[in-house]
Design an enzyme around this catalytic site. Structure first.
Site: not given
Ligand code: 15L
Length: 277
Positions: A12, A111, A135, A139
Site C-alpha cells: 500500500q 504506532n 505485530y 516493530k
Molecule cells: C499500521 O501499522 C498498519 O500497517 C496500517 O494498516 C494501519 O492499521 C496503521 O498502522 C494504523 O494504525 O492506522
C-alpha cells in the site's frame, strides 16, 4: 545521486513511494515479495523474492546507498507469519546491508509499538514501548535490531513509527494519527538527504492539531510536516466512529481488541493509570 532500494514496493505505501520516486527520476530499485512488479517505465529496476533468502537480499542491496524497508507483515497476524516476515527477514536485510556496505536503512516501524497507551497520553520519542499485539511487538524488536546494527556495525537507521498513512483521514482516530502522503514523501526525502543521522526514531505523523506524538529530539532529520488532519475534522466528526469502545480508548485503535482478554474493570483501571515515567 544516491541509489535507493525500496522493499515492499508492491504494498500500500510502497506503491505510493515507488510511483513518486520513479516519476522524479530517482535511481531506484524496487522489490516486491512473491508477485513480480510490472515496470512503470521502460527499463525500471525491479525485482521480487523472499527476503529470508540471502541471495534475494544480495540482489536488492547491490550498489545501494539507502534502503527504504517497507516489506513485511503490516497487520496483526498469527505469530509464525510475523516471525518469518518481520523478524527473520529483517535480520537477513541488515546482514545484507552489512555485507554490501549500505549506509542507511529507513525501517518502517509502527504506532502499534506503543498502541496500549490510552489516547489521553502524549508521547515523546523516549516513551516506554507498549505494543498492542504480536505485530506491534515485531516493530519493538525491529527498532532494537536497528539500534544494534548502528551500535555494532555503524549502519545508520531511521525508525519511523508510522501512524495512519492513508491518502485522506477518514475516522476520528486519524485526527491524531494521520500521516499524509505528501508528508511521507517529504519525510523520505529527508531520510535520504540528511547528514549523519546515526540512529534515530521518529513519529511518522503529519502536523495534526490533535496529534498524540511529539517529534522533539528528531530535529536533525529536518522533517517539517505541512499536512493536518484537522482540515477534514468536520466531515469526519459528522459520521459515526467505526471503532468500538476499546479501540477509542487506546492509541492502537482496532488492533487493541484483537485477542484482548482483560475485563472491562481492568480496562478502566489501565486507562486511568498515570503516565509511564
Ligand atoms: C499500521 O501499522 C498498519 O500497517 C496500517 O494498516 C494501519 O492499521 C496503521 O498502522 C494504523 O494504525 O492506522
Amino acid at each position: 545521486m544516491k541509489k535507493i532500494a525500496l522493499s515492499g514496493a508492491g504494498g500500500q505505501l510502497g506503491s505510493v513511494v515507488r510511483a513518486a520516486l520513479v516519476a522524479r527520476g530517482v535511481p531506484l530499485r524496487s522489490a516486491a515479495g512473491s508477485r513480480p512488479l510490472v515496470p512503470l517505465v521502460e527499463g525500471e529496476d525491479v525485482m521480487h523474492g523472499d527476503l529470508r533468502d540471502p541471495a534475494t537480499v544480495e540482489r536488492l542491496l547491490d550498489g545501494v546507498d539507502v534502503l527504504i524497508h517497507f516489506a513485511g507483515t503490516s497487520v496483526e497476524r498469527p505469530l509464525p507469519e510475523i516471525i518469518d516476515n518481520n523478524l527473520r527477514a529483517l535480520v537477513e536485510v541488515y546482514e545484507g546491508a552489512r555485507r554490501q556496505g549500505v549506509r542507511r536503512v529507513v525501517f518502517a516501524s509502527s504506532n502499534h509499538a506503543i498502541g496500549m497507551y490510552p489516547v489521553t497520553e502524549h508521547l515523546g520519542l523516549d516513551c516506554a514501548l507498549r505494543p498492542d499485539g504480536f505485530y506491534g511487538l515485531s516493530k519493538v524488536w525491529g527498532e532494537a535490531l536497528a539500534r544494534m546494527y548502528w551500535d555494532k556495525h555503524g549502519i545508520e537507521s531511521i525508525c519511523v513509527r508510522i501512524g495512519s498513512c492513508v491518502e485522506r483521514p477518514t475516522e476520528p482516530r486519524h485526527l491524531s494519527t494521520w500521516f499524509g502522503h505528501r508528508d511521507l514523501l517529504h519525510f523520505l526525502d529527508r531520510c535520504v538527504q540528511a547528514q549523519d543521522v546515526g540512529f534515530i526514531t521518529v513519529w511518522g505523523v503529519s502536523a495534526n492539531t490533535r496529534s498524540w506524538w511529539d517529534n522533539s529530539g528528531a530535529e536533525r532529520l529536518g522533517y517539517q510536516p505541512t499536512q493536518n488532519a484537522e482540515d477534514y475534522a468536520e466531515a469526519i466528526l459528522a459520521r459515526p466512529n467505526p471503532l468500538d469502545a476499546l479501540g477509542q480508548r487506546f492509541q492502537g485503535g482496532g488492533f487493541v481488541g484483537i485477542d484482548y482478554s482483560r475485563t472491562t474493570d481492568a480496562v478502566d483501571a489501565a486507562a486511568a493509570m498515570p503516565p509511564a515515567a
